[in-house]
Design an enzyme around this catalytic site. Structure first.
Site, PDB file in Angstrom:
ATOM      1  N   TRP A 102      -3.212   6.031  47.506  1.00  0.00           N
ATOM      2  CA  TRP A 102      -3.291   6.459  46.386  1.00  0.00           C
ATOM      3  C   TRP A 102      -4.802   7.582  46.016  1.00  0.00           C
ATOM      4  CZ3 TRP A 102       0.560   7.316  43.869  1.00  0.00           C
ATOM      5  CH2 TRP A 102       1.639   6.376  43.773  1.00  0.00           C
ATOM      6  N   ASP A 172      -9.374   5.003  39.277  1.00  0.00           N
ATOM      7  CA  ASP A 172      -7.967   4.680  39.287  1.00  0.00           C
ATOM      8  C   ASP A 172      -7.682   3.308  39.150  1.00  0.00           C
ATOM      9  OD1 ASP A 172      -5.212   4.577  39.257  1.00  0.00           O
ATOM     10  OD2 ASP A 172      -4.760   5.832  41.107  1.00  0.00           O
ATOM     11  N   LYS A 196       2.138  -1.142  35.788  1.00  0.00           N
ATOM     12  CA  LYS A 196       1.866  -2.249  36.463  1.00  0.00           C
ATOM     13  C   LYS A 196       1.261  -3.281  35.967  1.00  0.00           C
ATOM     14  CE  LYS A 196       1.820   0.846  40.253  1.00  0.00           C
ATOM     15  NZ  LYS A 196       1.328   1.939  40.673  1.00  0.00           N
TER      16      LYS A 196
HETATM   17  C1  LIG Z   1       1.370   3.549  40.978  1.00  0.00           C
HETATM   18  C2  LIG Z   1      -0.137   4.037  41.161  1.00  0.00           C
HETATM   19  C3  LIG Z   1      -0.235   5.326  40.999  1.00  0.00           C
HETATM   20  C4  LIG Z   1       0.892   6.269  40.609  1.00  0.00           C
HETATM   21  O1  LIG Z   1       1.261   6.121  39.317  1.00  0.00           O
HETATM   22  P1  LIG Z   1       2.388   7.009  38.787  1.00  0.00           P
HETATM   23  O2  LIG Z   1       2.204   6.501  37.305  1.00  0.00           O
HETATM   24  O3  LIG Z   1       3.572   6.859  39.339  1.00  0.00           O
HETATM   25  O4  LIG Z   1       1.843   8.518  38.679  1.00  0.00           O
HETATM   26  C5  LIG Z   1      -1.508   6.005  41.116  1.00  0.00           C
HETATM   27  N1  LIG Z   1      -2.587   5.070  41.345  1.00  0.00           N
HETATM   28  C6  LIG Z   1      -2.393   3.908  41.768  1.00  0.00           C
HETATM   29  C7  LIG Z   1      -3.546   3.000  42.299  1.00  0.00           C
HETATM   30  C8  LIG Z   1      -1.221   3.170  41.505  1.00  0.00           C
HETATM   31  O5  LIG Z   1      -0.845   1.690  41.971  1.00  0.00           O
END
Ligand SMILES: *Cc1c(COP(=O)(O)O)cnc(C)c1O
Length: 360
Positions: A102, A172, A196
């Protein structure tokens, strides 16, 4: 039909009581004779739902008043671009910590807008740890420092918040927001895709310090200018109304559970049980440095990968779903977000024990 135990990394399990409430309100929201999905986002009813969701999130994370909370679309991946668009503010470069897939995607996207300095990386050991503060080669001229506190795929979690001095810190938190208490004041910007630990896909939460807003790079789409979004209460254009509503139900549920402090106690217990079993098993293994083991995403391998397909098949048959590791790393991964109960983790461990004893 019985509900399964869902260990999906995302879109992930939601609290059953939340789904029941949403189902009960589906056709007739609070006696209004229509679904919340069919309502104008500008109606007083919807605005009150939206405002309450924001307030509950503010309460849960104790978000200071000088931060805006934005309910955006495009997922966390769109933020990979919006962050440089909004936060470069005349500067030419940004610092990034690379701890896995990521952060690598965030880096790749940022390179479209500025010079990216990777100030630390754990690639040398297969992204199995988080670089220490002392190893960060921070640049005082960077517009901001970006990192991924919890790498969802590798199951690697920072055990500390990087100290970046006066340089704004951007994180993030897609896979770990609301899993533990958080000192928001240490960050310039926190973002998290909802699917999530917050709610359904289609929503991305951005928590941003307000003094950073209002200086976007030329060409930034209006809908991606944080100041425009903030000034319009995340309703410059139509927001993801149903996802926002459902996130609000999850925030209510979290408050009923005792908030993030209480959730964290349960999360730590769930993760400890699973790691302790993996470590003691002699059959399963987790490659992550002990102090960086994620409490949300727990990857593990079996004694032989020839057993993987059988493990998945048997787990599925027992109602233990989505344990297959990310396609890039293989093996297994159990994502045990807030909505995944302790009972689910117990059932997983019981199955893992049984499977190991039959395949040792
Ligand atoms: C799932 C995830 C993403 C991507 O998320 P999207 O909503 O599919 O763009 C980015 N960063 C992390 C840490 C993630 O777990």
């Amino acid at each position: 039909m019985a509900r399964v135990f869902n260990f999906c990394a995302g879109p992930a399990a939601l609290p059953e009581t939340v789904l029941e409430k949403a189902a009960a309100e589906m056709l007739d929201w609070q006696g209004k004779g229509l679904s919340i999905m069919e309502m104008s986002h500008r109606s007083p009813e919807y605005v009150s739902v939206a405002k309450k969701a924001e307030q509950d999130l503010r309460d849960l994370l104790v978000i200071p008043d000088n931060y805006k909370v934005l309910f955006m679309q495009g997922g966390a991946s769109a933020q990979f671009a919006m962050i440089p668009m909004n936060l470069l503010r005349g500067k030419k470069s940004a610092d990034y910590i690379n701890t896995g897939q990521w952060s690598a995607k965030a880096i790749k996207e940022a390179k479209n807008y500025c010079d990216v300095n990777v100030v630390a990386s754990s690639e040398d050991k297969g992204f199995s740890y988080a670089p220490a503060q002392l190893g960060l080669k921070l640049n005082p001229d960077a517009a901001y420092v970006h990192y991924t506190p919890n790498e969802t795929i590798g199951g690697v979690e920072f055990e500390y918040i990087p100290d970046t001095g006066d340089v704004p810190l951007v994180a993030d938190f897609s896979s770990s927001i609301l899993s533990a208490e958080l000192d928001v004041s240490k960050f310039a910007l926190i973002y998290a895709g909802a699917q999530k630990n917050i709610g359904p896909a289609g929503l991305c939460i951005v928590i941003v310090r307000e003094d950073l807003l209002g200086d976007v790079i030329k060409g930034t789409p209006t809908t991606m200018d944080y100041k425009v979004v903030a000034d319009n209460g995340s309703m410059y254009n139509t927001p993801a109304t149903y996802s926002w509503y459902l996130a609000g139900l999850v925030f209510e549920w979290l408050k009923e559970q005792g908030g993030v402090t209480a959730m964290n106690v349960i999360n730590l217990r769930k993760a400890k049980k699973l790691y302790d079993y993996i470590d003691a098993s002699g059959f399963y293994a987790n490659p992550v440095a002990r102090n960086n083991r994620s409490i949300m995403n727990i990857p593990f391998t079996l004694k032989s990968d020839a057993l993987d397909a059988g493990f998945i098949k048997e787990a599925d048959a027992r109602g233990l779903l989505n344990l297959k590791g990310h396609r890039s790393v293989g093996g297994m991964r159990a994502s045990i977000y807030n909505a995944v109960s302790e009972q689910a983790v117990d059932a997983l461990i019981a199955f893992m024990q049984d499977f190991a004893s039959r395949n040792a």
